[in-house]
Design a protein around this motif. Structure first.
Motif, mmCIF file in Angstrom:
data_model
loop_
_atom_site.group_PDB
_atom_site.id
_atom_site.type_symbol
_atom_site.label_atom_id
_atom_site.label_comp_id
_atom_site.label_asym_id
_atom_site.label_seq_id
_atom_site.Cartn_x
_atom_site.Cartn_y
_atom_site.Cartn_z
ATOM 1 N N TYR A 275 0.810 -1.206 0.000
ATOM 2 C CA TYR A 275 0.000 0.000 0.000
ATOM 3 C C TYR A 275 0.853 1.270 0.000
ATOM 4 O O TYR A 275 0.334 2.369 -0.081
ATOM 5 N N ASP A 276 2.155 1.121 0.124
ATOM 6 C CA ASP A 276 3.062 2.255 0.177
ATOM 7 C C ASP A 276 3.590 2.540 -1.227
ATOM 8 O O ASP A 276 4.304 1.725 -1.806
ATOM 9 N N ARG A 277 3.228 3.679 -1.779
ATOM 10 C CA ARG A 277 3.625 4.001 -3.138
ATOM 11 C C ARG A 277 3.813 5.503 -3.301
ATOM 12 O O ARG A 277 3.400 6.288 -2.449
ATOM 13 N N GLU A 278 4.454 5.910 -4.387
ATOM 14 C CA GLU A 278 4.725 7.317 -4.625
ATOM 15 C C GLU A 278 3.545 8.013 -5.307
ATOM 16 O O GLU A 278 2.679 7.374 -5.906
ATOM 17 N N ARG A 279 3.563 9.325 -5.244
ATOM 18 C CA ARG A 279 2.542 10.136 -5.884
ATOM 19 C C ARG A 279 2.824 10.275 -7.381
ATOM 20 O O ARG A 279 3.967 10.186 -7.828
ATOM 21 N N PHE A 280 1.775 10.500 -8.141
ATOM 22 C CA PHE A 280 1.921 10.899 -9.532
ATOM 23 C C PHE A 280 2.397 12.358 -9.565
ATOM 24 O O PHE A 280 2.215 13.099 -8.603
ATOM 25 N N THR A 281 3.003 12.792 -10.654
ATOM 26 C CA THR A 281 3.308 14.211 -10.807
ATOM 27 C C THR A 281 2.011 14.977 -11.057
ATOM 28 O O THR A 281 0.956 14.378 -11.303
ATOM 29 N N TYR A 282 2.107 16.302 -11.034
ATOM 30 C CA TYR A 282 0.918 17.110 -11.303
ATOM 31 C C TYR A 282 0.382 16.832 -12.701
ATOM 32 O O TYR A 282 -0.824 16.612 -12.884
ATOM 33 N N ASP A 283 1.263 16.825 -13.700
ATOM 34 C CA ASP A 283 0.811 16.572 -15.071
ATOM 35 C C ASP A 283 0.221 15.178 -15.216
ATOM 36 O O ASP A 283 -0.802 14.985 -15.895
ATOM 37 N N GLU A 284 0.840 14.172 -14.598
ATOM 38 C CA GLU A 284 0.302 12.813 -14.652
ATOM 39 C C GLU A 284 -1.062 12.746 -13.977
ATOM 40 O O GLU A 284 -1.964 12.044 -14.455
ATOM 41 N N SER A 285 -1.211 13.478 -12.885
ATOM 42 C CA SER A 285 -2.496 13.494 -12.169
ATOM 43 C C SER A 285 -3.583 14.112 -13.032
ATOM 44 O O SER A 285 -4.694 13.567 -13.150
ATOM 45 N N VAL A 286 -3.289 15.264 -13.656
ATOM 46 C CA VAL A 286 -4.271 15.917 -14.519
ATOM 47 C C VAL A 286 -4.640 15.008 -15.680
ATOM 48 O O VAL A 286 -5.824 14.842 -16.014
ATOM 49 N N GLY B 50 10.415 24.307 -6.995
ATOM 50 C CA GLY B 50 11.740 24.008 -7.523
ATOM 51 C C GLY B 50 12.477 22.989 -6.667
ATOM 52 O O GLY B 50 12.536 23.109 -5.434
ATOM 53 N N GLY B 51 13.034 21.954 -7.315
ATOM 54 C CA GLY B 51 13.774 20.926 -6.594
ATOM 55 C C GLY B 51 12.931 19.819 -5.996
ATOM 56 O O GLY B 51 13.465 18.889 -5.379
ATOM 57 N N TRP B 52 11.619 19.896 -6.175
ATOM 58 C CA TRP B 52 10.728 18.865 -5.625
ATOM 59 C C TRP B 52 10.590 17.755 -6.658
ATOM 60 O O TRP B 52 9.919 17.924 -7.669
ATOM 61 N N THR B 53 11.246 16.647 -6.418
ATOM 62 C CA THR B 53 11.282 15.564 -7.400
ATOM 63 C C THR B 53 10.897 14.230 -6.771
ATOM 64 O O THR B 53 11.023 14.030 -5.561
ATOM 65 N N ARG B 54 10.476 13.332 -7.630
ATOM 66 C CA ARG B 54 10.094 11.981 -7.201
ATOM 67 C C ARG B 54 11.364 11.157 -7.008
ATOM 68 O O ARG B 54 12.253 11.145 -7.865
ATOM 69 N N GLU B 55 11.438 10.462 -5.911
ATOM 70 C CA GLU B 55 12.668 9.754 -5.553
ATOM 71 C C GLU B 55 13.024 8.646 -6.542
ATOM 72 O O GLU B 55 14.188 8.453 -6.892
ATOM 73 N N SER B 56 12.027 7.921 -7.028
ATOM 74 C CA SER B 56 12.303 6.744 -7.847
ATOM 75 C C SER B 56 12.890 7.076 -9.211
ATOM 76 O O SER B 56 13.726 6.339 -9.729
ATOM 77 N N ASP B 57 12.468 8.195 -9.816
ATOM 78 C CA ASP B 57 12.923 8.495 -11.177
ATOM 79 C C ASP B 57 13.369 9.938 -11.376
ATOM 80 O O ASP B 57 13.729 10.327 -12.496
ATOM 81 N N GLY B 58 13.340 10.747 -10.332
ATOM 82 C CA GLY B 58 13.786 12.126 -10.443
ATOM 83 C C GLY B 58 12.826 13.044 -11.171
ATOM 84 O O GLY B 58 13.159 14.201 -11.456
ATOM 85 N N ALA B 59 11.624 12.568 -11.493
ATOM 86 C CA ALA B 59 10.647 13.397 -12.196
ATOM 87 C C ALA B 59 10.222 14.574 -11.316
ATOM 88 O O ALA B 59 10.031 14.428 -10.100
ATOM 89 N N GLU B 60 10.086 15.744 -11.915
ATOM 90 C CA GLU B 60 9.618 16.920 -11.188
ATOM 91 C C GLU B 60 8.132 16.765 -10.885
ATOM 92 O O GLU B 60 7.335 16.518 -11.790
ATOM 93 N N TYR B 61 7.783 16.930 -9.635
ATOM 94 C CA TYR B 61 6.368 16.798 -9.294
ATOM 95 C C TYR B 61 5.532 17.887 -9.975
ATOM 96 O O TYR B 61 4.390 17.644 -10.359
ATOM 97 N N VAL B 62 6.112 19.070 -10.116
ATOM 98 C CA VAL B 62 5.473 20.151 -10.862
ATOM 99 C C VAL B 62 6.483 20.665 -11.879
ATOM 100 O O VAL B 62 7.611 21.017 -11.526
ATOM 101 N N SER B 63 6.077 20.704 -13.127
ATOM 102 C CA SER B 63 6.997 21.030 -14.210
ATOM 103 C C SER B 63 7.696 22.368 -13.998
ATOM 104 O O SER B 63 7.055 23.370 -13.661
ATOM 105 N N GLN B 64 8.999 22.358 -14.217
ATOM 106 C CA GLN B 64 9.799 23.570 -14.115
ATOM 107 C C GLN B 64 10.139 24.139 -15.493
ATOM 108 O O GLN B 64 10.904 25.093 -15.610
ATOM 109 N N THR B 65 9.590 23.530 -16.536
ATOM 110 C CA THR B 65 9.860 23.951 -17.911
ATOM 111 C C THR B 65 8.561 24.395 -18.570
ATOM 112 O O THR B 65 7.578 23.644 -18.609
ATOM 113 N N TYR B 66 8.569 25.601 -19.102
ATOM 114 C CA TYR B 66 7.367 26.136 -19.731
ATOM 115 C C TYR B 66 7.048 25.387 -21.022
ATOM 116 O O TYR B 66 7.906 25.172 -21.869
ATOM 117 N N ASP B 67 5.792 24.981 -21.157
ATOM 118 C CA ASP B 67 5.324 24.289 -22.358
ATOM 119 C C ASP B 67 4.185 25.106 -22.960
ATOM 120 O O ASP B 67 3.051 25.063 -22.477
#
Length: 683
Positions: free
Chosen positions: A183-194, A254-271
């Motif tokens: 039951y212990d798992r990581e969060r999706f990023t903001y973009d993945e959640s949306v 800034g600097g808030w990343t997922r431990e398993s893959d280093g993905a930014e929880y909230v994108s730091q790059t403008y799209d």
């Protein structure tokens, strides 16, 4: 393990509503599934399966809970309103002072967390079993699944809006006999959640009824239009600076990343393509060709019709203001006068006990209210003049509060009494529908007694509507001299039992969860921010993929923005305004403030734009009239002086990066070490 897992260990019979939550179902059924019904009988028949389905939404909060007991920080955490109260009933005030932590999350916020995961688990259970219901045909099962996907997406939407990137469990129905570490798992990023939530709403939209096919007795059920409109809202937020690599994103995440893959929880790059996606999503709602802005036909017998400025088109609405009553067209959507069932601006709305009850906080104590909901001068100043110009641009504006109207003036349903400051004269229709200003006439018609009907509320110390009239209720008065009136009907009165008043009542209200004007403003905002041309694939009207080419189209922006302005009797912006991105951005931001005032958007808007970080706690935002003083001449005069709001809530107000989201509850993080806490809070 998480609390939502803990709850799943209990039998379904033990799931109990939290007191903060409404007992009504947004699916608007007159039959509720009993929680003690045997679990193994749920899917034995269509009746039982639908009972379980239609009981599930009772775990959602009243969507109109945006003041007290709120499901999100709401109006009192925005820069639209303030009050003196510091009780747990108003958790938004706690957030503005930085006193909410991961260890003291207010009950109404904690309830959202636990109840949304309860809903998600129930949805997964229904998707796992509904195909086995023998007396449901294929079409009925598809519609059933449509509602389930909508509810699951809507539950995650609540979590995303409050807590940010979600912990998503997909289709899993979590049993209680699995090892805790599963039951212990990581969060999706903001973009993945949306993206996940959007897919849920897209799946729902395939099978939910078209709004035209919706029965009037089931008007509070979500339709295909509601699913598509929520997609448009999410895509707009996803494109905004806080979540799309803007300065606010860098400052807050800034600097808030997922431990398993280093993905930014909230994108730091403008799209930049995200704006095109948002515009295309909003256009899908428009292209349903069902929704329209609510209007009320002008009465040709009106002796004093609503005044229209010279610069506005008199063509028939929606090409101009011809044929409509601007004030009633806007105000009657909110007061209870307009029937939700017949209002095609309401994409999704439902009766709200919270909205109905909280109008009481605008009425003075002397007249049976609880006073206290206070609107700052900055918000008052955002409303346009009757010529469509801002107060800084219009020759109609009089800033000197000592200059008053010398005789009564009638403008359709609005009466301005003699003695009212000219600052409040010649304002747009939305101002009179939304703001209780000093000297406003309050009809309170249902009281039917002279002492409690047709009164001017001044909100000064020497008036019954002000501080002295509150008596021992020392915190129950407006601290700015302005109160919100958007949901108040002319018949509304809380004076029942006062004097000889009997039978006074308040007209029931509905809350607009989504209305068409919001979608149009989303479309315009997204179009305005598009750079170049983009191809976007969206779900078409027949549920098949459609590729659209989207660019910054001034004609489209002008068409729909002017429509919003015409509805309230105002001209649209000049062509030069549409041609300049930054100018139009400011116009759209102000239009959302005015059009959507007191509907629960402002808290989220200022955060997604990033303006919260620089503007929200500025002292210049928090001015009002000197309500501790009298209007009368003498040693205690001075009510008409604009002064800083001198309350502890405003003095202690701060705006820090961590306050853009609520913290995840500490107890949940202890049970699930892989879940990352939101920046600025501790585990």
């Amino acid at each position: 393990m998480n609390r939502y897992i803990k709850r799943s260990l209990f039998p379904l019979v033990a799931l109990i509503l939290v007191a903060h939550f409404s007992s009504c179902s947004f699916l608007d059924v007159d039959r509720y599934f009993e929680d003690f019904f045997p679990e193994d009988s749920i899917f034995h028949s269509k009746v039982n399966a639908e009972g379980y389905l239609f009981n599930t939404p009772t775990r959602f909060p009243d969507p109109g809970s945006i003041w007290g007991g709120s499901w999100n920080p709401g109006e009192l955490a925005s820069d639209e309103m303030t009050c003196i109260w510091e009780s747990a009933e108003f958790p938004g005030m706690m957030l503005t002072k930085g006193t909410i932590t991961e260890r003291n999350l207010p009950g109404s916020f904690n309830s959202v967390y636990t109840n949304m995961y309860s809903i998600i688990r129930r949805c997964n259970y229904m998707l796992l079993n509904v195909d086995g219901v023998k007396d449901m045909n294929t079409r009925e099962k598809q519609e059933y699944k449509g509602y389930v996907h909508f509810m699951r997406g809507y539950a995650y939407y609540h979590l995303l809006m409050n807590f940010g990137p979600c912990l998503i469990i997909g289709d899993e129905y979590l049993e209680n006999n699995r090892p805790a570490e599963e039951y212990d798992r990581e969060r999706f990023t903001y973009d993945e959640s949306v993206d996940y939530i959007v897919k849920e709403f897209e799946e729902a939209a395939k099978f939910l009824p078209h709004p035209q096919a919706q029965s009037s007795i089931r008007y509070a059920r979500p339709t295909k239009g509601a699913a598509l409109a929520l997609i448009a809202r999410l895509r707009l937020y996803q494109a905004s600076p806080l979540f799309n690599g803007g300065d606010a994103a860098k400052r807050c995440f800034g600097g808030w990343t997922r431990e398993s893959d280093g993905a930014e929880y909230v994108s730091q790059t403008y799209d930049p393509t995200k704006w095109a996606v948002a515009a295309a999503a909003a256009k899908q709602v428009i292209d349903m060709e069902y929704y329209r802005l609510h209007t009320v036909e002008a009465d040709p017998r009106e002796a004093n019709p609503w005044p229209l400025p010279d610069g506005v088109s008199k063509a028939t609405f929606p090409d101009g203001v011809g044929g409509i009553d601007p004030y009633r067209s806007f105000s009657e959507m909110f007061t209870g006068e307009s029937l939700v069932q017949n209002n095609r601006e309401y994409i999704w709305a439902m009766p709200s006990g919270n909205v109905t009850n909280y109008t009481r906080h605008s009425f003075p104590v002397y007249y049976g209210g609880w006073g206290g909901m206070s609107v700052p001068q900055r918000v008052v100043d955002c409303f346009y003049m009757i010529d469509g110009k801002s107060i800084a641009e219009s020759s109609e504006y009089e800033a000197d509060l000592t200059q008053t109207i010398t005789s009564q003036r009638v403008m359709g349903p609005v009466t301005l009494m003699a003695g009212v400051p000219k600052m409040y004269e010649n304002r747009e229709a939305r101002f009179y529908a939304s703001i209780g200003f000093p000297g406003r006439l309050w009809r309170m018609s249902s009281a039917s007694e002279g002492d409690y009907i047709n009164k001017q509320f001044w909100f000064s110390n020497d008036d019954n509507s002000g501080k002295s009239g509150a008596g021992n209720n020392v915190n129950d008065y407006s601290v700015t001299g302005y109160v919100p009136t958007k949901y108040i009907h002319d018949d509304d009165s809380y004076a029942n039992g006062k004097g000889n008043v009997k039978g006074a009542f308040v007209v029931p209200k509905s809350f607009p969860i989504i209305r068409y004007a919001e979608v149009l403003l989303e479309y315009i905002e997204a179009l305005n921010n598009i750079e170049g041309s983009h191809e976007v694939t969206v779900m078409g009207q027949d549920a098949s993929p459609v590729t659209l080419t989207v660019s910054r189209d001034i004609n489209e922006m002008q068409k729909y923005f002017n429509m919003i302005r015409y509805r309230v009797g105002l001209p649209g912006p000049d062509l030069a305004d549409y041609q300049d991105v930054q100018t139009m951005r400011q116009i759209v931001m102000n239009e959302r403030q005015v059009e959507l005032f007191n509907e629960g958007y402002r808290y989220f808007d200022t955060r997604r734009w990033g303006t919260y970080l620089t503007e929200d706690a500025k002292s210049s935002n928090w001015y009002g009239l000197n309500t501790k003083r009298d209007r009368a001449e003498g040693s205690n005069s001075g009510f008409w002086e604009l002064v800083p709001i001198d309350t502890k809530n405003i003095r202690d107000r701060i705006a820090t990066p961590k306050q853009v989201l609520l913290p995840w509850p500490h107890d949940e993080l202890i049970k699930a070490p892989k879940i990352s806490q939101n920046p600025g809070y501790e585990r």
